[in-house]
Design a protein around this motif. Structure first.
Motif, PDB file in Angstrom:
ATOM      1  N   LEU A   1      28.872 -78.763 -67.328  1.00 32.46           N
ATOM      2  CA  LEU A   1      29.003 -77.492 -68.049  1.00 32.46           C
ATOM      3  C   LEU A   1      30.051 -76.581 -67.420  1.00 32.46           C
ATOM      4  O   LEU A   1      30.949 -76.098 -68.126  1.00 32.46           O
ATOM      5  CB  LEU A   1      27.637 -76.791 -68.132  1.00 32.46           C
ATOM      6  N   PRO A   2      29.992 -76.288 -66.117  1.00 32.46           N
ATOM      7  CA  PRO A   2      31.059 -75.458 -65.549  1.00 32.46           C
ATOM      8  C   PRO A   2      32.416 -76.143 -65.616  1.00 32.46           C
ATOM      9  O   PRO A   2      33.440 -75.473 -65.731  1.00 32.46           O
ATOM     10  CB  PRO A   2      30.623 -75.213 -64.097  1.00 32.46           C
ATOM     11  N   TRP A   3      32.440 -77.471 -65.567  1.00 29.39           N
ATOM     12  CA  TRP A   3      33.725 -78.169 -65.654  1.00 29.39           C
ATOM     13  C   TRP A   3      34.367 -77.946 -67.016  1.00 29.39           C
ATOM     14  O   TRP A   3      35.576 -77.720 -67.116  1.00 29.39           O
ATOM     15  CB  TRP A   3      33.541 -79.664 -65.387  1.00 29.39           C
ATOM     16  N   LEU A   4      33.567 -78.020 -68.059  1.00 26.35           N
ATOM     17  CA  LEU A   4      34.087 -77.786 -69.413  1.00 26.35           C
ATOM     18  C   LEU A   4      34.634 -76.364 -69.528  1.00 26.35           C
ATOM     19  O   LEU A   4      35.740 -76.148 -70.053  1.00 26.35           O
ATOM     20  CB  LEU A   4      32.982 -78.010 -70.450  1.00 26.35           C
ATOM     21  N   ALA A   5      33.856 -75.411 -69.019  1.00 22.70           N
ATOM     22  CA  ALA A   5      34.317 -74.020 -69.081  1.00 22.70           C
ATOM     23  C   ALA A   5      35.561 -73.828 -68.224  1.00 22.70           C
ATOM     24  O   ALA A   5      36.492 -73.122 -68.621  1.00 22.70           O
ATOM     25  CB  ALA A   5      33.197 -73.075 -68.621  1.00 22.70           C
ATOM     26  N   ALA A   6      35.575 -74.467 -67.055  1.00 19.65           N
ATOM     27  CA  ALA A   6      36.732 -74.322 -66.162  1.00 19.65           C
ATOM     28  C   ALA A   6      37.975 -74.952 -66.766  1.00 19.65           C
ATOM     29  O   ALA A   6      39.087 -74.452 -66.568  1.00 19.65           O
ATOM     30  CB  ALA A   6      36.429 -74.954 -64.804  1.00 19.65           C
ATOM     31  N   THR A   7      37.806 -76.059 -67.488  1.00 21.80           N
ATOM     32  CA  THR A   7      38.966 -76.696 -68.128  1.00 21.80           C
ATOM     33  C   THR A   7      39.567 -75.752 -69.167  1.00 21.80           C
ATOM     34  O   THR A   7      40.801 -75.589 -69.241  1.00 21.80           O
ATOM     35  CB  THR A   7      38.538 -78.014 -68.806  1.00 21.80           C
ATOM     36  N   ALA A   8      38.717 -75.136 -69.958  1.00 25.53           N
ATOM     37  CA  ALA A   8      39.226 -74.165 -70.932  1.00 25.53           C
ATOM     38  C   ALA A   8      39.853 -72.971 -70.222  1.00 25.53           C
ATOM     39  O   ALA A   8      40.929 -72.495 -70.600  1.00 25.53           O
ATOM     40  CB  ALA A   8      38.089 -73.700 -71.847  1.00 25.53           C
ATOM     41  N   LEU A   9      39.201 -72.530 -69.159  1.00 28.02           N
ATOM     42  CA  LEU A   9      39.677 -71.350 -68.436  1.00 28.02           C
ATOM     43  C   LEU A   9      41.043 -71.602 -67.799  1.00 28.02           C
ATOM     44  O   LEU A   9      41.924 -70.731 -67.816  1.00 28.02           O
ATOM     45  CB  LEU A   9      38.653 -70.960 -67.361  1.00 28.02           C
ATOM     46  N   LEU A  10      41.224 -72.793 -67.254  1.00 28.19           N
ATOM     47  CA  LEU A  10      42.472 -73.013 -66.539  1.00 28.19           C
ATOM     48  C   LEU A  10      43.664 -73.007 -67.502  1.00 28.19           C
ATOM     49  O   LEU A  10      44.766 -72.593 -67.142  1.00 28.19           O
ATOM     50  CB  LEU A  10      42.386 -74.274 -65.684  1.00 28.19           C
TER      51      LEU A  10
END
Lengths: 232, 652
Positions: free
Chosen positions: B252-261
């Motif tokens: 979950l944080p990885w998905l959000a972090a991918t979008a965020l980056l």
């Protein structure tokens, strides 16, 4: 009390560090000191400064204890074959008594490559695995004992040590069954029979005493319950 | 003494965090620049971090010396454990891992304090204040509910050992890399909150945030890939992803972090996607907090689940509510003050990244729902149910395929102005490759439509990912572009591995006697021997298999069933033989009828085509991230060593 000494040293170090990093006026450093005192109060509430640590050093060279030594001695008495396997057993027992169970097992494994049908070597390997498992019968130990049985169905070791493992596992009735089987098949002469017989007798007596105590207690409880019903 | 020193250090660090939070956040309400406080806050952050790192070092020391007066050491270590597992055991438990978390959090603050010069002192101080506020909650959790330095009276006679599943070199790397990821996202969170408080959402904030997001994403990627591979070879189930709730908690944080980056890069370079960047910053760390809650609350039973204490769970739930709830309330109150960035056309690179964000957010929502639904259902109705691969695969894979298609086309779009004349020409080759590859697999194999589509898109994406380099002078291309290319290529490689393994994986369950052989496709497997073996703190039944293919010389494989004694536990050690086109995977399932006297032994064999591409792809993604991060070093450092570069498509 060293905990408080450390605390004081840290507080001073923090204040000195902040003063060195700069950007702190004296007034602000005093505030920092006051806040650190809150932390110190927290430690004083929670800490145990007078309680010493208890580090434990690894003791790979620790010798087997008395019980382990007795096991190895009893196993030696059960060995049947005085052929080529004997030299492997002598060395591996020496390593085991010095606490080097892995080296002992490695030695036995090397011996088994040359003597794959030696029930004594399989039995000894099983015992090493019991020792490292603190008396618990792992599947690997069970396999080693099974191999001993396959190569010599009358070898007393596997059933004796299976009984010992059952006792460690709090299954004394199973232990008695294994030991009865061992003694029933025992040859006329040998050094190990009296030892096993004595152990079996003591365990049997202990179980009988425990059962009788349990029976008396149950009867007493039933009697008291019956009296209680009558009063009602 | 060492334990007491550690506890005292932790208390002092918590006290400094309190002051850092108070001073830092007070600048959000002051009208002046707060220089009298802003600079001292930096010093506090550095000293606080040193104290926490010292506390963590002392905890590691306690484990290395097996101090049996400390409850944590007794519960999680043993004097006879190899030193590597004593060392890693310091964080292979709830309290130690929580302290590691706080240490990384504090260290991140110290790095911001020491190196962030682009933003003003006030913004940095408020960020550090927020960072300290996060730390304060975890300090409180540690000191009042999970003290790693709690003493045991009287001293124990011996330790209880470490979970045997965790006695693996992978343990030394998997948790710290993941925590670097989770905590790195806390920095983005703090920057976002500070920007909202000070009404300074803009490119400057994004430029400061970007390396942290990139670093966090990089470590999350590596941590998840490492965890996946560890589960694959250690658990003996032959799978590499189980949609376990705790695995999902890292996804979950990885998905959000991918979008965020991607968003933060656009905001930094193009001054667009301001609201997206802020909300993703808040969401990413919220997902980290949620993962922390799931693992430590006792809600889940898993190899990852540290704590099973509902009181601790309530504490973390309170922190989760406070931080994420507070942040989203702030977002709601201040979103009106976030000025719109530069306008862009829907069919543009920015538009493509919005689609990227939407798809990732939808996948995140699906995974979140599937993860939480069983927990909610049990809490509300007492019904135990599980949501597993059938749901997750059926719902997320199609969306992921759309995302891959968008990834193929997105980098070829122009910024702001829509598609250029060369767009369709550039896209033609990857599209053709996609169709040809998918068509070949559809016609020549019996694979399902999802793996076929995935293989086609992976091939197309692999080609599309290198297209940004076409026509460029490679020696003058920014490192960030190389990073993007390699990372996208990594995605393609990973997807190819997943699709291949999913579609063409073959399995055989069989019984063998010693000396007996079995045919499995091209392979011949012979059971050469079964023997008991002894390890440092375990015994095992080991099966020696001889594996040969097409008459070649056999390869020896050894698979074991191990029994550990401190604590008592049984594990399966798979035997894996890696070839260029896949892995042969063998597991000893046990003796027939559970009786080791039986002459027959049960085995499970798998042939997994190109499965290693999954983790190779993960490594490539991490490498791409690292290259991009390296390319973001301060220009002064860069200029000393390399020729002057032109700022170009700095996307990642």
């Amino acid at each position: 009390m060293m905990g408080f000494v450390w605390l004081l040293a840290l507080v001073l170090a923090v204040l000195a560090g902040l003063a060195w990093l700069g950007r702190f006026r004296a007034g602000r450093l005093q505030l920092v000191g006051a806040v650190l005192m809150i932390g110190a109060a927290g430690y004083a509430w929670q800490g145990q400064p007078g309680y010493a640590g208890a580090p434990q050093a690894p003791d790979n060279i620790q010798s087997v204890d008395q019980a382990g030594d007795m096991l190895l001695t009893l196993r030696e008495k059960m060995d049947r074959n005085f052929g080529p396997a004997k030299s492997w057993l002598i060395t591996s027992d020496g390593l085991a008594r010095a606490g080097s169970h892995r080296a002992s097992a490695a030695y036995l494994e090397a011996g088994l490559k040359e003597n794959p049908r030696s029930a004594d070597l399989w039995n000894a390997l099983g015992v090493q695995m019991l020792l490292i498992g603190e008396g618990q019968m792992s599947p690997a130990a069970e396999l080693a004992f099974d191999r001993a049985r396959q190569n010599n169905p009358r070898h007393p070791g596997p059933d004796y040590f299976a009984g010992l493992a059952a006792l460690t596992d709090n299954r004394p009735e199973d232990a008695l069954r294994y030991w009865d089987r061992v003694l029933a098949d025992a040859p006329a002469e040998g050094e190990w029979q009296p030892i096993v017989a004595m152990q079996r007798e003591k365990l049997g007596a202990l179980l009988t005493a425990l059962r009788s105590t349990e029976t008396r207690r149950t009867e007493q409880e039933q009697t008291e319950q019956g009296k209680g019903d009558e009063r009602q | 003494m060492i334990a007491e020193a550690g506890l005292a250090t932790l208390w002092l660090a918590a006290a400094l965090a309190l002051l850092q939070a108070f001073w830092g956040l007070s600048l959000a309400v002051r009208r002046d620049d707060g220089a009298d406080i802003a600079r001292p806050v930096r010093s506090l952050a550095v000293v606080q971090a040193l104290l926490v790192l010292l506390a963590f070092g002392l905890l590691v020391w306690l484990f290395l010396r097996t101090d049996l007066s400390v409850a944590l050491v007794v519960a999680n270590s043993h004097v006879d454990k190899p030193w590597l597992y004593k060392f890693a055991g310091a964080w292979g438990n709830h309290e130690g891992s929580m302290l590691l978390w706080v240490a990384i959090l504090a260290a991140s603050g110290a790095l911001i304090a020491s190196f962030e010069r682009r933003l003003g002192d006030r913004m940095v101080a408020v960020t550090l204040g927020m960072q300290a506020l996060l730390g304060l909650g975890f300090f409180a959790f540690l000191l009042f509910a999970s003290n790693p330095f709690a003493r045991l009276v009287p001293v124990a006679r011996s330790g209880q050992g470490l979970n045997p599943l965790l006695q693996d070199p992978g343990l030394a790397f998997h948790p710290p890399t993941l925590y670097l990821g989770y905590v790195g996202l806390s920095v983005a969170f703090s920057f976002a909150v500070a920007a909202l408080l000070l009404r300074e959402v803009g490119p400057a904030m994004a430029r400061a945030m970007r390396p942290w997001v990139l670093g966090a994403w990089l470590f999350l990627t590596l941590g998840i890939a490492a965890g996946s591979y560890w589960a694959y070879y250690e658990l003996g189930w032959g799978g590499w992803w189980f949609w376990d709730p705790v695995e999902n908690a890292s996804l979950l944080p990885w998905l959000a972090a991918t979008a965020l980056l991607h968003s933060v890069a656009v905001l930094a370079n193009r001054d667009a996607l301001r609201s997206w960047t802020i909300i993703l910053s808040l969401l990413a760390f919220s997902m980290s907090m949620l993962g922390t809650f799931l693992v430590r609350s006792g809600i889940l039973t898993s190899v990852h689940a540290f704590a099973v204490d509902p009181q601790r769970g309530s504490f973390i739930l309170a922190l989760l509510t406070l931080y994420t709830g507070g942040a989203f309330i702030l977002f709601g109150l201040r979103i009106g003050t976030v000025r719109q960035g530069k306008i862009f056309a829907p069919l543009s690179r920015e538009g493509g990244l919005v689609l990227n964000n939407i798809l990732l957010s939808v996948i995140l929502a699906i995974v979140l729902f599937g993860t939480l639904y069983p927990l909610l259902a049990e809490a509300l109705s007492g019904t135990k149910l599980s949501v597993g691969p059938p749901y997750f695969n059926a719902v997320t894979v199609p969306l992921a395929l759309v995302l891959v298609a968008a990834l193929m086309a997105g980098p070829l779009l122009r910024w702001r102005r829509g598609i250029g004349s060369g767009f369709l020409k550039k896209l033609a080759a990857p599209a053709l490759v996609t169709i040809l590859v998918a068509g070949w697999f559809a016609l020549m194999t019996d694979a399902g439509w999802m793996p076929v589509a995935a293989l086609g898109l992976a091939a197309g994406l692999a080609l599309a990912s290198v297209l940004p380099l076409v026509g460029r002078k490679l020696s003058r291309t920014p490192l960030a572009v190389y990073g993007m290319v390699i990372a996208h290529l990594g995605v393609a490689v990973a997807i190819a591995g997943m699709a291949s393994e999913s579609a063409f994986n073959r399995e055989k369950l069989t019984g063998l006697e010693v000396g007996e052989s079995v045919k499995f496709d091209d392979w011949t497997v012979k059971l050469e021997a079964v023997r008991p073996v002894l390890g440092p703190n375990w015994t095992a039944i080991e099966a020696e298999l001889h594996l040969s293919q097409n008459g070649e010389a056999p390869v020896v494989m050894r698979t074991q069933n191990r029994t550990f004694f401190t604590p008592l536990n049984r594990t399966s050690e798979a035997a894996i033989e890696t070839k260029w086109d896949g892995q042969f995977y063998a597991v000893l399932a046990g003796a027939d009828d559970g009786d080791s006297a039986s002459s027959q032994w049960r085995f499970r064999f798998w042939w997994k085509p190109f499965v290693t591409l999954i983790w190779f792809g993960g490594l490539l993604m991490g490498l791409g991230g690292a290259i991009s991060l390296f390319g973001r070093l301060p220009k002064g450092v860069w200029r000393r060593w390399l020729p002057r570069r032109r700022e170009g498509y700095a996307d990642a």
